[in-house]
Design an enzyme around this catalytic site. Structure first.
Site, PDB file in Angstrom:
ATOM      1  N   ILE A  76      61.430 -67.517 -43.525  1.00 46.47           N
ATOM      2  CA  ILE A  76      61.550 -68.640 -42.609  1.00 46.47           C
ATOM      3  C   ILE A  76      62.443 -69.304 -42.657  1.00 46.47           C
ATOM      4  O   ILE A  76      63.307 -69.660 -41.668  1.00 46.47           O
ATOM      5  CB  ILE A  76      60.079 -69.387 -42.583  1.00 46.47           C
ATOM      6  CG1 ILE A  76      58.924 -68.614 -42.543  1.00 46.47           C
ATOM      7  CG2 ILE A  76      60.152 -70.620 -41.719  1.00 46.47           C
ATOM      8  CD1 ILE A  76      57.546 -69.302 -42.764  1.00 46.47           C
ATOM      9  N   THR A 123      57.120 -77.882 -42.180  1.00 48.56           N
ATOM     10  CA  THR A 123      56.041 -76.733 -41.624  1.00 48.56           C
ATOM     11  C   THR A 123      55.430 -75.927 -42.532  1.00 48.56           C
ATOM     12  O   THR A 123      55.170 -74.901 -42.429  1.00 48.56           O
ATOM     13  CB  THR A 123      56.796 -76.050 -40.709  1.00 48.56           C
ATOM     14  OG1 THR A 123      58.117 -75.385 -41.116  1.00 48.56           O
ATOM     15  CG2 THR A 123      57.259 -76.780 -39.351  1.00 48.56           C
ATOM     16  N   SER A 124      55.788 -76.318 -43.922  1.00 46.22           N
ATOM     17  CA  SER A 124      55.397 -75.348 -44.939  1.00 46.22           C
ATOM     18  C   SER A 124      54.080 -75.843 -45.603  1.00 46.22           C
ATOM     19  O   SER A 124      52.869 -75.140 -45.396  1.00 46.22           O
ATOM     20  CB  SER A 124      56.463 -75.407 -46.337  1.00 46.22           C
ATOM     21  OG  SER A 124      56.230 -74.162 -47.080  1.00 46.22           O
ATOM     22  N   ARG A 125      53.808 -76.674 -46.580  1.00 41.31           N
ATOM     23  CA  ARG A 125      52.487 -77.026 -46.951  1.00 41.31           C
ATOM     24  C   ARG A 125      52.621 -78.600 -47.314  1.00 41.31           C
ATOM     25  O   ARG A 125      53.715 -79.073 -48.004  1.00 41.31           O
ATOM     26  CB  ARG A 125      52.135 -76.511 -48.205  1.00 41.31           C
ATOM     27  CG  ARG A 125      51.948 -75.113 -48.359  1.00 41.31           C
ATOM     28  CD  ARG A 125      50.528 -74.903 -47.673  1.00 41.31           C
ATOM     29  NE  ARG A 125      50.043 -73.488 -47.702  1.00 41.31           N
ATOM     30  CZ  ARG A 125      50.157 -72.697 -46.537  1.00 41.31           C
ATOM     31  NH1 ARG A 125      50.738 -73.146 -45.555  1.00 41.31           N
ATOM     32  NH2 ARG A 125      49.718 -71.374 -46.548  1.00 41.31           N
ATOM     33  N   GLU A 142      45.095 -82.359 -45.546  1.00 40.13           N
ATOM     34  CA  GLU A 142      45.044 -82.210 -43.842  1.00 40.13           C
ATOM     35  C   GLU A 142      43.470 -81.898 -43.515  1.00 40.13           C
ATOM     36  O   GLU A 142      43.133 -82.508 -42.365  1.00 40.13           O
ATOM     37  CB  GLU A 142      46.024 -81.200 -43.365  1.00 40.13           C
ATOM     38  CG  GLU A 142      46.037 -79.732 -43.805  1.00 40.13           C
ATOM     39  CD  GLU A 142      47.161 -78.917 -43.341  1.00 40.13           C
ATOM     40  OE1 GLU A 142      47.931 -79.375 -43.547  1.00 40.13           O
ATOM     41  OE2 GLU A 142      46.784 -77.977 -43.094  1.00 40.13           O
ATOM     42  N   HIS A 196      49.006 -77.967 -38.085  1.00 42.10           N
ATOM     43  CA  HIS A 196      48.997 -76.642 -38.677  1.00 42.10           C
ATOM     44  C   HIS A 196      48.932 -75.643 -37.832  1.00 42.10           C
ATOM     45  O   HIS A 196      48.108 -74.675 -37.911  1.00 42.10           O
ATOM     46  CB  HIS A 196      48.042 -76.597 -39.873  1.00 42.10           C
ATOM     47  CG  HIS A 196      48.630 -75.525 -41.036  1.00 42.10           C
ATOM     48  ND1 HIS A 196      48.314 -75.919 -42.361  1.00 42.10           N
ATOM     49  CD2 HIS A 196      49.361 -74.376 -40.790  1.00 42.10           C
ATOM     50  CE1 HIS A 196      48.834 -74.890 -42.994  1.00 42.10           C
ATOM     51  NE2 HIS A 196      49.339 -74.007 -42.157  1.00 42.10           N
ATOM     52  N   ALA A 207      52.254 -74.148 -36.580  1.00 40.19           N
ATOM     53  CA  ALA A 207      53.330 -73.348 -36.706  1.00 40.19           C
ATOM     54  C   ALA A 207      53.295 -72.072 -36.536  1.00 40.19           C
ATOM     55  O   ALA A 207      54.270 -71.413 -36.009  1.00 40.19           O
ATOM     56  CB  ALA A 207      54.344 -73.814 -37.894  1.00 40.19           C
TER      57      ALA A 207
HETATM   58  P1  NAD Z   1      59.411 -66.906 -48.939  1.00 32.27           P
HETATM   59  O1  NAD Z   1      58.625 -66.205 -49.892  1.00 32.27           O
HETATM   60  O2  NAD Z   1      60.005 -65.608 -48.000  1.00 32.27           O
HETATM   61  O3  NAD Z   1      60.420 -67.840 -49.084  1.00 32.27           O
HETATM   62  C1  NAD Z   1      60.208 -68.810 -50.143  1.00 32.27           C
HETATM   63  C2  NAD Z   1      61.730 -69.461 -50.635  1.00 32.27           C
HETATM   64  O4  NAD Z   1      61.452 -70.272 -51.587  1.00 32.27           O
HETATM   65  C3  NAD Z   1      62.211 -68.421 -51.444  1.00 32.27           C
HETATM   66  O5  NAD Z   1      63.533 -68.037 -51.149  1.00 32.27           O
HETATM   67  C4  NAD Z   1      62.379 -68.662 -52.941  1.00 32.27           C
HETATM   68  O6  NAD Z   1      63.269 -68.356 -53.782  1.00 32.27           O
HETATM   69  C5  NAD Z   1      62.412 -70.216 -52.723  1.00 32.27           C
HETATM   70  N1  NAD Z   1      61.580 -71.032 -53.733  1.00 32.27           N
HETATM   71  C6  NAD Z   1      60.361 -70.832 -54.435  1.00 32.27           C
HETATM   72  N2  NAD Z   1      60.271 -71.779 -55.241  1.00 32.27           N
HETATM   73  C7  NAD Z   1      61.215 -72.639 -55.223  1.00 32.27           C
HETATM   74  C8  NAD Z   1      61.691 -74.039 -55.816  1.00 32.27           C
HETATM   75  N3  NAD Z   1      60.793 -74.500 -56.972  1.00 32.27           N
HETATM   76  N4  NAD Z   1      62.720 -74.627 -55.332  1.00 32.27           N
HETATM   77  C9  NAD Z   1      63.723 -74.074 -54.489  1.00 32.27           C
HETATM   78  N5  NAD Z   1      63.261 -72.900 -53.916  1.00 32.27           N
HETATM   79  C10 NAD Z   1      62.232 -72.111 -54.168  1.00 32.27           C
HETATM   80  O7  NAD Z   1      58.377 -67.531 -48.034  1.00 32.27           O
HETATM   81  P2  NAD Z   1      58.423 -67.849 -46.347  1.00 32.27           P
HETATM   82  O8  NAD Z   1      57.762 -66.665 -45.661  1.00 32.27           O
HETATM   83  O9  NAD Z   1      59.834 -68.056 -45.980  1.00 32.27           O
HETATM   84  O10 NAD Z   1      57.284 -68.926 -46.084  1.00 32.27           O
HETATM   85  C11 NAD Z   1      57.447 -70.331 -46.783  1.00 32.27           C
HETATM   86  C12 NAD Z   1      56.234 -70.976 -46.614  1.00 32.27           C
HETATM   87  O11 NAD Z   1      55.903 -71.409 -45.357  1.00 32.27           O
HETATM   88  C13 NAD Z   1      54.987 -70.170 -47.084  1.00 32.27           C
HETATM   89  O12 NAD Z   1      54.828 -70.108 -48.745  1.00 32.27           O
HETATM   90  C14 NAD Z   1      53.776 -70.908 -46.677  1.00 32.27           C
HETATM   91  O13 NAD Z   1      53.265 -71.976 -47.344  1.00 32.27           O
HETATM   92  C15 NAD Z   1      54.418 -71.804 -45.604  1.00 32.27           C
HETATM   93  N6  NAD Z   1      53.968 -71.240 -44.200  1.00 32.27           N
HETATM   94  C16 NAD Z   1      53.562 -72.202 -43.156  1.00 32.27           C
HETATM   95  C17 NAD Z   1      52.935 -71.653 -42.028  1.00 32.27           C
HETATM   96  C18 NAD Z   1      52.272 -72.787 -41.074  1.00 32.27           C
HETATM   97  O14 NAD Z   1      51.675 -72.333 -40.116  1.00 32.27           O
HETATM   98  N7  NAD Z   1      52.791 -74.032 -40.927  1.00 32.27           N
HETATM   99  C19 NAD Z   1      53.026 -70.483 -41.653  1.00 32.27           C
HETATM  100  C20 NAD Z   1      53.482 -69.429 -42.455  1.00 32.27           C
HETATM  101  C21 NAD Z   1      53.988 -69.881 -43.838  1.00 32.27           C
END
Ligand code: NAD
Length: 333
Positions: A152, A230-232, A261, A300, A302
């Site tokens: 993302i 938009t993550s957690r 949430e 939530h 996204a």
């Molecule tokens: P991904 O695993 O492809 O990327 C996560 C990145 O974070 C990786 O590059 C990793 O190296 C890095 N990372 C891990 N721990 C770290 C730390 N302590 N410090 C810095 N960087 C760190 O994941 P993604 O597909 O890009 O998704 C990211 C997050 O988005 C998911 O884990 C999920 O929680 C969230 N998400 C939210 C929605 C939504 O509807 N809001 C939908 C999908 C995903």
């Protein structure tokens, strides 16, 4: 024939799965897996859930036949992986389905705040069409701080480049090749927070990332910066965020996720039974946050586009078929 049970799945999704999932008896439950609904999974070999289903240790203990848990999400922090490993239950996820979907929503939140779309909309509902108080700012030439450059985060960077933004990123595993191709820089967390006009969070929720934005790190922010999450929700300490907005350390926040949430969704139940003081306090804090004019909240959503939902179901069906062939795919535990 194996039995699969799908929790928190809507009508059209049920039809979609029915048409495509072969050689499996399927049961659908429109509610999440909870203490009240877990009995539906009693005879299931395969359990498919979304993020509002809590598969904690106790739940894992009671799904005695389960051999595969396949979550229709990327994040799997709602599943106790250790408990699954002990029970030899395979856990699969959907590693990517909507990097563009979530990234596009990230910009929806960003633009909503930068151009006061939410305020203009509220005014127009009141038949107030004046431009007073609606002056925004350009994204072009601003610095976007991306925390977590995975699927993302990378897509967010691509879009940001289209807007003519500079990008500074922080990741535990920097990828020099990608930074050269996409023309962005890496920095430490402190550097990124200190230099960015807008910070967007894209790390998963892990013990190392829980409250990555807290009372300490919030002090690194450039005064008046925006925070997009938009993550957690649990990546951000709500108390610290409220403090930062009150003191104008942050100029605003675009949030698709917030800590606890679930409380907002259960608000009528919590208010009807105020004996649970912790929940009541959590709800009050969330309502304080969501009632602010400098905060834009979406519940939530996204990930929530037709195209992304179809990709999620396709991968989940593939996860089940792969598991049944003895070659599990997208395994996280
Ligand atoms: P991904 O695993 O492809 O990327 C996560 C990145 O974070 C990786 O590059 C990793 O190296 C890095 N990372 C891990 N721990 C770290 C730390 N302590 N410090 C810095 N960087 C760190 O994941 P993604 O597909 O890009 O998704 C990211 C997050 O988005 C998911 O884990 C999920 O929680 C969230 N998400 C939210 C929605 C939504 O509807 N809001 C939908 C999908 C995903």
């Amino acid at each position: 024939m194996q039995q699969a049970v799908f929790f928190e799945i809507s009508g059209w999704e049920q039809q979609y799965v029915k048409r495509r999932l072969k050689n499996t008896r399927v049961l659908f439950v429109d509610k999440p897996l909870t203490k009240e609904t877990i009995s539906k999974a009693a005879g299931a070999d395969i359990i498919s859930v979304f993020i509002y289903s809590r598969l904690d240790r106790q739940a894992i203990r009671s799904v005695k036949k389960a051999a595969l848990v396949t979550t229709r999400s990327t994040g799997f922090d709602h599943i106790d992986l250790e408990a699954c490993r002990k029970r030899k239950i395979t856990v699969s996820n959907v590693p990517f389905y909507g990097e563009n979907t979530v990234a596009e929503h990230t910009f929806a939140l960003m633009l909503s705040i930068s151009r006061n779309i939410h305020k203009a909309y509220m005014h127009s509902l009141q038949r107030d069409y004046s431009i007073e108080g609606l002056k925004g700012f350009d994204l072009k030439a601003k610095t976007l701080g991306v925390i977590g450059v995975g699927h993302i985060g990378l897509h967010v960077i691509r879009i940001a480049k289209g807007f003519g933004m500079n990008v500074l990123a922080y990741d535990v595993r920097p990828n020099k090749y990608l930074s050269e191709i996409l023309d962005f820089e890496y920095g430490t967390l402190e550097e990124v927070l200190g230099r960015a006009d807008i910070v967007s969070l894209h790390v998963p929720l892990l013990p190392s990332t829980r409250h990555i934005i807290n009372r300490e790190t919030i002090r690194y922010f450039k005064k008046g910066a925006l925070l997009i999450n938009t993550s957690r929700g649990e990546l951000v300490d709500t108390d610290a965020l409220l403090m930062a907005l009150d003191r104008k350390i942050l100029g605003g926040a675009g949030l698709d996720v917030i800590e606890g949430e679930q409380l907002v969704m259960e608000d009528s139940q919590i208010l009807a039974d105020p004996s649970n003081e912790a929940k009541l306090a959590g709800l009050a804090k969330n309502q304080m946050l969501l009632g602010r004019k400098d905060v834009v909240y979406t519940p939530h959503i996204a990930f929530y586009s037709q195209e992304a939902l179809e990709r999620i179901l396709d991968t989940t069906i593939q996860n089940i078929a792969a598991f049944q062939k003895g070659a599990p795919a997208n395994v996280v535990a």
